[in-house]
Scaffold this active site. Structure first.
Site, mmCIF file in Angstrom:
data_model
loop_
_atom_site.group_PDB
_atom_site.id
_atom_site.type_symbol
_atom_site.label_atom_id
_atom_site.label_comp_id
_atom_site.label_asym_id
_atom_site.label_seq_id
_atom_site.Cartn_x
_atom_site.Cartn_y
_atom_site.Cartn_z
ATOM 1 N N ASN A 1 0.864 -1.186 0.000
ATOM 2 C CA ASN A 1 0.000 0.000 0.000
ATOM 3 C C ASN A 1 0.899 1.235 0.000
ATOM 4 O O ASN A 1 1.506 1.560 1.008
ATOM 5 C CB ASN A 1 -0.888 -0.054 1.256
ATOM 6 C CG ASN A 1 -1.707 1.202 1.456
ATOM 7 O OD1 ASN A 1 -1.790 2.046 0.571
ATOM 8 N ND2 ASN A 1 -2.317 1.313 2.631
ATOM 9 N N LYS B 1 0.096 4.271 -0.258
ATOM 10 C CA LYS B 1 -0.524 5.442 0.383
ATOM 11 C C LYS B 1 -0.302 6.706 -0.467
ATOM 12 O O LYS B 1 -0.201 6.617 -1.689
ATOM 13 C CB LYS B 1 0.002 5.600 1.816
ATOM 14 C CG LYS B 1 -0.156 4.308 2.619
ATOM 15 C CD LYS B 1 0.097 4.475 4.090
ATOM 16 C CE LYS B 1 -0.071 3.129 4.767
ATOM 17 N NZ LYS B 1 0.143 3.202 6.227
ATOM 18 N N HIS C 1 -9.293 0.848 5.244
ATOM 19 C CA HIS C 1 -7.985 1.025 5.864
ATOM 20 C C HIS C 1 -8.123 1.960 7.069
ATOM 21 O O HIS C 1 -8.925 2.904 7.048
ATOM 22 C CB HIS C 1 -6.992 1.599 4.844
ATOM 23 C CG HIS C 1 -5.600 1.626 5.374
ATOM 24 N ND1 HIS C 1 -5.159 2.622 6.213
ATOM 25 C CD2 HIS C 1 -4.570 0.755 5.235
ATOM 26 C CE1 HIS C 1 -3.908 2.361 6.557
ATOM 27 N NE2 HIS C 1 -3.522 1.236 5.985
ATOM 28 N N GLU D 1 -6.519 4.368 8.109
ATOM 29 C CA GLU D 1 -6.392 5.809 7.827
ATOM 30 C C GLU D 1 -7.667 6.351 7.202
ATOM 31 O O GLU D 1 -8.059 7.491 7.470
ATOM 32 C CB GLU D 1 -5.157 6.044 6.936
ATOM 33 C CG GLU D 1 -3.867 5.843 7.737
ATOM 34 C CD GLU D 1 -2.701 5.284 6.950
ATOM 35 O OE1 GLU D 1 -2.718 5.325 5.707
ATOM 36 O OE2 GLU D 1 -1.750 4.787 7.597
ATOM 37 N N GLU E 1 -4.968 -5.291 10.806
ATOM 38 C CA GLU E 1 -3.931 -4.276 11.002
ATOM 39 C C GLU E 1 -4.194 -3.526 12.301
ATOM 40 O O GLU E 1 -5.007 -2.586 12.324
ATOM 41 C CB GLU E 1 -3.954 -3.273 9.849
ATOM 42 C CG GLU E 1 -3.719 -3.887 8.489
ATOM 43 C CD GLU E 1 -3.266 -2.835 7.502
ATOM 44 O OE1 GLU E 1 -2.118 -2.907 7.066
ATOM 45 O OE2 GLU E 1 -4.045 -1.918 7.199
ATOM 46 N N GLY F 1 2.668 2.139 10.696
ATOM 47 C CA GLY F 1 3.565 3.280 10.509
ATOM 48 C C GLY F 1 4.314 3.692 11.760
ATOM 49 O O GLY F 1 4.917 4.754 11.811
ATOM 50 N N SER G 1 3.704 -2.256 10.235
ATOM 51 C CA SER G 1 5.161 -2.265 10.348
ATOM 52 C C SER G 1 5.805 -3.603 9.956
ATOM 53 O O SER G 1 6.781 -4.028 10.561
ATOM 54 C CB SER G 1 5.594 -1.849 11.764
ATOM 55 O OG SER G 1 5.160 -0.525 12.038
#
Ligand code: PGA
Length: 256
Positions: A10, A12, A96, A98, A168, A174, A214
């Site tokens: 991904n 992003k 996701h 985010e 996730e 991240g 990560s």
């Protein structure tokens, strides 16, 4: 039952057009020999059409990071399932963390996107996971189940084969902090048990559940060796062809 490993990168909101096309070509070159792994790359919308031809003849699949659940019309900046499919996209992420945290995608919005994608003939990778506070309060299983129940509402028997899941934990995305293999294995077991109960044993045995948060070359092998961890959704480490390819290699080796 052996499930085919699945590793997706991904990207992003990173890279400019020329870098994105170059990275795609590098990933094809470095990972294309791994015919035993499903490999996906997920660039920003504007780069999809430029990258699609670079993947032709390779086993790599092109993914989108999101979609608008609506059909054509007056929705400035929206990009719908038919549009991304016509650009060469095969699968899309939905939900996701985010998207959930920054753009407010709740479970019902995710569900609308899941159906829009499936109805347009796209595969869907639904992302789920708990925040650090929810984990600390022992709510992880409940949070995951709620996200699955809301996000996958009304998915029909014949649609399950087009769905994969990415667990996730939000606190691991991240941040450089990875879930321990034990934590990840436990969460994947909860997810698979939910699928078995909601769909069937056959569907639960077949569905791929990826871990994300990560993932890097240094930790991929020990995560992918765990029961029920069928692949990785990779953010930061997918922006370098070498590190992404090392994770794909770990996935290939995890089944050999
Ligand atoms: P990360 O991102 O690998 O940079 O933690 C994972 C993701 O957001 O899918």
């Amino acid at each position: 039952m052996t499930r085919r490993p699945y590793v997706a990168g991904n990207w992003k909101m990173n890279l400019a057009a020329s870098d994105a096309v170059r990275l795609a070509s590098d990933v094809v070159r470095k990972t294309g020999r791994h015919r035993s792994v499903d490999i996906g790359i997920v660039p920003s919308f504007p780069f999809l059409m430029g990258i699609a031809p670079r993947l032709e003849g390779s086993p790599l699949k092109l993914g989108a990071q999101d979609l608008d659940a609506h059909e054509f019309g007056a929705r400035t900046s929206g990009v719908n399932a038919a549009q991304i499919r016509s650009a060469g996209v095969v699968f899309t992420l939905v939900g996701h963390s985010e998207r959930r945290a920054i753009f407010g995608d709740d479970d019902s919005a995710c569900n609308a996107k899941v159906h829009a994608a499936l109805n347009a003939g796209l595969e869907v990778m639904l992302c789920i996971g708990e925040t650090e506070m929810q984990r600390d309060q022992n709510q992880t299983q409940q949070v995951i189940e709620n996200q699955l129940t809301g996000g996958l509402k009304d998915v029909s028997d014949d649609q399950w084969e087009h769905v994969s899941l990415a667990y996730e934990p939000v606190w691991a995305i991240g941040t450089g902090r990875t879930a321990t293999p034990d934590q990840a294995e436990q969460a994947h077991a909860w997810v698979r048990a939910w699928v078995e109960q909601r769909a069937s044993k056959r569907v639960a045995d077949a569905i791929r559940i990826l871990y994300g948060g990560s993932v890097k070359p240094a930790n991929a092998a020990e995560l992918l060796a765990r029961k029920g961890i069928d692949g990785a959704l990779v953010g930061g480490a997918s922006l370098e062809a070498d590190s992404f390819s090392a994770i794909v290699t770990a996935a290939a080796n995890s089944r050999s």
